[in-house]
Design a protein around this motif. Sequence first.
Motif, PDB file in Angstrom:
ATOM      1  N   CYS A 361       0.858  -1.191   0.000  1.00 47.84           N
ATOM      2  CA  CYS A 361       0.000   0.000   0.000  1.00 47.84           C
ATOM      3  C   CYS A 361       0.889   1.234   0.000  1.00 47.84           C
ATOM      4  CB  CYS A 361      -0.962  -0.026   1.187  1.00 47.84           C
ATOM      5  SG  CYS A 361      -2.258   1.242   1.085  1.00 47.84           S
ATOM      6  N   ALA A 362       1.008   1.953   1.116  1.00 47.13           N
ATOM      7  CA  ALA A 362       1.768   3.198   1.121  1.00 47.13           C
ATOM      8  C   ALA A 362       3.275   2.977   1.095  1.00 47.13           C
ATOM      9  CB  ALA A 362       1.397   4.030   2.343  1.00 47.13           C
ATOM     10  N   ILE A 363       3.738   1.960   1.821  1.00 42.24           N
ATOM     11  CA  ILE A 363       5.174   1.792   2.063  1.00 42.24           C
ATOM     12  C   ILE A 363       5.850   1.050   0.915  1.00 42.24           C
ATOM     13  CG2 ILE A 363       6.888   0.782   3.615  1.00 42.24           C
ATOM     14  CD1 ILE A 363       4.815   0.967   5.855  1.00 42.24           C
ATOM     15  N   ALA A 364       7.041   1.522   0.534  1.00 40.11           N
ATOM     16  CA  ALA A 364       7.891   0.792  -0.407  1.00 40.11           C
ATOM     17  C   ALA A 364       9.346   1.027  -0.016  1.00 40.11           C
ATOM     18  CB  ALA A 364       7.635   1.235  -1.840  1.00 40.11           C
ATOM     19  N   ASN A 365      10.221   0.182  -0.551  1.00 41.58           N
ATOM     20  CA  ASN A 365      11.643   0.278  -0.246  1.00 41.58           C
ATOM     21  C   ASN A 365      12.423   0.256  -1.553  1.00 41.58           C
ATOM     22  OD1 ASN A 365      14.435  -0.878   0.353  1.00 41.58           O
ATOM     23  ND2 ASN A 365      13.651  -0.591   2.440  1.00 41.58           N
ATOM     24  N   VAL A 366      13.391   1.170  -1.673  1.00 44.62           N
ATOM     25  CA  VAL A 366      14.121   1.314  -2.924  1.00 44.62           C
ATOM     26  C   VAL A 366      15.616   1.459  -2.651  1.00 44.62           C
ATOM     27  CG1 VAL A 366      13.847   3.833  -3.002  1.00 44.62           C
ATOM     28  CG2 VAL A 366      14.203   2.562  -5.124  1.00 44.62           C
ATOM     29  N   GLY A 367      16.421   0.849  -3.537  1.00 42.34           N
ATOM     30  CA  GLY A 367      17.866   0.988  -3.467  1.00 42.34           C
ATOM     31  C   GLY A 367      18.420   1.472  -4.791  1.00 42.34           C
ATOM     32  N   VAL A 368      19.607   2.062  -4.740  1.00 42.00           N
ATOM     33  CA  VAL A 368      20.296   2.536  -5.946  1.00 42.00           C
ATOM     34  C   VAL A 368      21.638   1.833  -6.038  1.00 42.00           C
ATOM     35  CG1 VAL A 368      21.400   4.524  -7.050  1.00 42.00           C
ATOM     36  CG2 VAL A 368      19.145   4.770  -6.011  1.00 42.00           C
ATOM     37  N   ALA A 369      21.943   1.268  -7.182  1.00 38.04           N
ATOM     38  CA  ALA A 369      23.192   0.534  -7.383  1.00 38.04           C
ATOM     39  C   ALA A 369      24.390   1.425  -7.068  1.00 38.04           C
ATOM     40  CB  ALA A 369      23.273   0.022  -8.820  1.00 38.04           C
ATOM     41  N   GLY A 370      25.352   0.861  -6.331  1.00 44.14           N
ATOM     42  CA  GLY A 370      26.566   1.600  -6.018  1.00 44.14           C
ATOM     43  C   GLY A 370      26.482   2.471  -4.788  1.00 44.14           C
ATOM     44  N   LYS A 371      25.310   2.508  -4.153  1.00 46.91           N
ATOM     45  CA  LYS A 371      25.159   3.317  -2.937  1.00 46.91           C
ATOM     46  C   LYS A 371      24.621   2.449  -1.810  1.00 46.91           C
ATOM     47  CE  LYS A 371      24.482   7.872  -5.007  1.00 46.91           C
ATOM     48  NZ  LYS A 371      25.788   8.368  -4.495  1.00 46.91           N
ATOM     49  N   THR A 372      25.225   2.535  -0.654  1.00 44.88           N
ATOM     50  CA  THR A 372      24.668   1.839   0.499  1.00 44.88           C
ATOM     51  C   THR A 372      23.383   2.542   0.906  1.00 44.88           C
ATOM     52  OG1 THR A 372      25.779   3.202   2.174  1.00 44.88           O
ATOM     53  CG2 THR A 372      27.009   1.296   1.296  1.00 44.88           C
ATOM     54  N   PRO A 373      22.499   1.852   1.605  1.00 45.41           N
ATOM     55  CA  PRO A 373      21.277   2.514   2.071  1.00 45.41           C
ATOM     56  C   PRO A 373      21.560   3.769   2.894  1.00 45.41           C
ATOM     57  CG  PRO A 373      21.025   0.153   2.256  1.00 45.41           C
ATOM     58  CD  PRO A 373      22.456   0.389   1.868  1.00 45.41           C
ATOM     59  N   ALA A 374      22.571   3.716   3.744  1.00 49.67           N
ATOM     60  CA  ALA A 374      22.899   4.888   4.559  1.00 49.67           C
ATOM     61  C   ALA A 374      23.355   6.054   3.688  1.00 49.67           C
ATOM     62  CB  ALA A 374      23.978   4.528   5.580  1.00 49.67           C
ATOM     63  N   GLU A 375      24.177   5.761   2.675  1.00 51.19           N
ATOM     64  CA  GLU A 375      24.628   6.813   1.757  1.00 51.19           C
ATOM     65  C   GLU A 375      23.457   7.401   0.982  1.00 51.19           C
ATOM     66  OE1 GLU A 375      29.101   5.043   0.744  1.00 51.19           O
ATOM     67  OE2 GLU A 375      27.384   4.555  -0.539  1.00 51.19           O
ATOM     68  N   LEU A 376      22.560   6.543   0.543  1.00 50.49           N
ATOM     69  CA  LEU A 376      21.405   7.012  -0.221  1.00 50.49           C
ATOM     70  C   LEU A 376      20.519   7.917   0.631  1.00 50.49           C
ATOM     71  CD1 LEU A 376      19.653   7.002  -2.742  1.00 50.49           C
ATOM     72  CD2 LEU A 376      18.665   4.824  -1.995  1.00 50.49           C
ATOM     73  N   ALA A 377      20.218   7.500   1.844  1.00 49.18           N
ATOM     74  CA  ALA A 377      19.382   8.327   2.720  1.00 49.18           C
ATOM     75  C   ALA A 377      20.052   9.669   3.017  1.00 49.18           C
ATOM     76  CB  ALA A 377      19.094   7.574   4.016  1.00 49.18           C
ATOM     77  N   LYS A 378      21.355   9.636   3.255  1.00 46.43           N
ATOM     78  CA  LYS A 378      22.099  10.862   3.564  1.00 46.43           C
ATOM     79  C   LYS A 378      22.088  11.826   2.385  1.00 46.43           C
ATOM     80  CE  LYS A 378      26.588  12.205   5.577  1.00 46.43           C
ATOM     81  NZ  LYS A 378      27.102  13.181   4.601  1.00 46.43           N
ATOM     82  N   THR A 379      22.317  11.291   1.189  1.00 48.64           N
ATOM     83  CA  THR A 379      22.344  12.137  -0.007  1.00 48.64           C
ATOM     84  C   THR A 379      20.961  12.706  -0.317  1.00 48.64           C
ATOM     85  OG1 THR A 379      24.152  10.815  -0.916  1.00 48.64           O
ATOM     86  CG2 THR A 379      22.949  12.232  -2.453  1.00 48.64           C
ATOM     87  N   LEU A 380      19.946  11.881  -0.182  1.00 48.68           N
ATOM     88  CA  LEU A 380      18.581  12.359  -0.438  1.00 48.68           C
ATOM     89  C   LEU A 380      18.247  13.544   0.465  1.00 48.68           C
ATOM     90  CD1 LEU A 380      16.638   9.000  -0.883  1.00 48.68           C
ATOM     91  CD2 LEU A 380      16.896  10.792  -2.613  1.00 48.68           C
ATOM     92  N   PHE A 381      18.679  13.469   1.701  1.00 55.18           N
ATOM     93  CA  PHE A 381      18.335  14.567   2.612  1.00 55.18           C
ATOM     94  C   PHE A 381      19.227  15.784   2.399  1.00 55.18           C
ATOM     95  CE2 PHE A 381      18.181  16.874   6.658  1.00 55.18           C
ATOM     96  CZ  PHE A 381      16.804  17.040   6.757  1.00 55.18           C
ATOM     97  N   GLU A 382      20.526  15.561   2.307  1.00 54.24           N
ATOM     98  CA  GLU A 382      21.445  16.700   2.226  1.00 54.24           C
ATOM     99  C   GLU A 382      21.382  17.420   0.881  1.00 54.24           C
ATOM    100  OE1 GLU A 382      25.308  15.235   3.255  1.00 54.24           O
ATOM    101  OE2 GLU A 382      24.836  15.137   5.411  1.00 54.24           O
ATOM    102  N   LYS A 383      21.186  16.682  -0.204  1.00 50.44           N
ATOM    103  CA  LYS A 383      21.180  17.300  -1.532  1.00 50.44           C
ATOM    104  C   LYS A 383      19.788  17.694  -1.998  1.00 50.44           C
ATOM    105  CE  LYS A 383      22.832  16.582  -6.269  1.00 50.44           C
ATOM    106  NZ  LYS A 383      23.569  15.674  -7.199  1.00 50.44           N
ATOM    107  N   TYR A 384      18.780  16.867  -1.627  1.00 47.83           N
ATOM    108  CA  TYR A 384      17.435  17.093  -2.161  1.00 47.83           C
ATOM    109  C   TYR A 384      16.398  17.448  -1.099  1.00 47.83           C
ATOM    110  CZ  TYR A 384      19.513  14.686  -6.172  1.00 47.83           C
ATOM    111  OH  TYR A 384      20.324  14.310  -7.215  1.00 47.83           O
TER     112      TYR A 384
END
Length: 424
Positions: A361-384
């Motif tokens: 339903c509402a929740i989903a989980n996504v990853g990006v190749a070459g980025k750890t989940p922690a790196e992805l979350a950090k970049t999403l917040f700091e850059k976007y």
Amino acid sequence: MSPLSKRQFLKTLVGTTTLSAGLWAGLEETLAKAAHLPSAALAQQEDFWAKIRAAYPVTTDFIQLENGYYSLAAQPVLDSYLQHIRDVNTVSSYYMRTRQFTDKRESQKQLANLLGCSSDELIITRNTTESLDTVIAGLNWKAGDEVIMAEQDYGAMLDMFKLQARRHGIVNRTVSLPNHPKSDEEIVSLYEKTITPKTRLLMVCHMVNITGQILPIRQIAEMTHKHGVEVMVDGAHAFGQLAFSIADLGGCDYYASSLHKWLGTPLGAGILYVRQDKISALWPLFADSSVADDDIRKLNHTGTHPVATDLAIQDAIRFHNGIGIERKEARLRYLQHYWTDQVRNHPNIVLNTPEALARSCAIANVGVAGKTPAELAKTLFEKYKIFTVSIDSANVHGVRVTPHLYTTTAELDTFVRALKELAG
């Protein structure tokens, strides 16, 4: 109760404080104008949901896509909650000794009505963890008793079972759920193959918190009961998000949820359902000699408690019912697929949530190749300026993304652009 205080609390209970009366009226007008539209059609009407968003105190500092942990209380609910605090404080112990339990009972009845169970089978707790721990710690365990769970279950519950293993010598058997099951039968079979003659309890998530996957609870419960095993359902994310009743779940023995996630109460409220014939055998965590063994209230001895939270449950239910659970579920599912459908086939983006409409339903989980989940979350917040939470365990490697009714498709467009930029 004196005439003044009686009027005061009657006013409080119906949630019509002067501060929020205009917001309630505006919501009712918005809903009335859309009453003729089917839920699926209304889910895509951005003008309608913009008016719903206006009823929430949404931050403009960042895009909030981590609503699964704790979602906003709508402004009229928040206003009513604050008024409850003031009203109780005005007469303090007088309220606690004369009205506290009657009012909590009313909130309990309304919650039971939402879940479709008897109010004698449900108590108000502080959260899902407390509810499930009440069951886990309350069972009469014997050394060698076995429990089945999934490694994708909530960590606090897994820890509680580890504690019982140390204390009582029970055996914990763990399965691993596929992120993209081929069928309900695959999931049911996974659990069934783990059952042995020593299995006492099976814990299962209604909705897996790290991926949003909805599990076939009815089929699992019916299979489990055929083996004489009890079923405990972690419904932390399902209650208030999905349209269902306890009767739809195959006669599960125990069900728990948090109300600050999808029902929109202030922090500090959850529910525990215990099937009537299972109450007597449970030991309470805190003793209360005034309550019989077959009375679920024996499990609810909380001591002095912030009662304004219990009162605000009624305001949250009023807001929730005003929108309607079918409309709510349809909009939340639409928002999730609005963004996941745009990135699902990208070669460098991995979705850890099933594609089929009925499986999330509402929740989903996504990853990006070459980025750890922690790196992805950090970049999403700091850059976007997009807030998510990283998940990096139990075969799930990505960020959990949880829109809510106040999330806009424009915000999700920003998120999709960010993912595609990061994925290359």
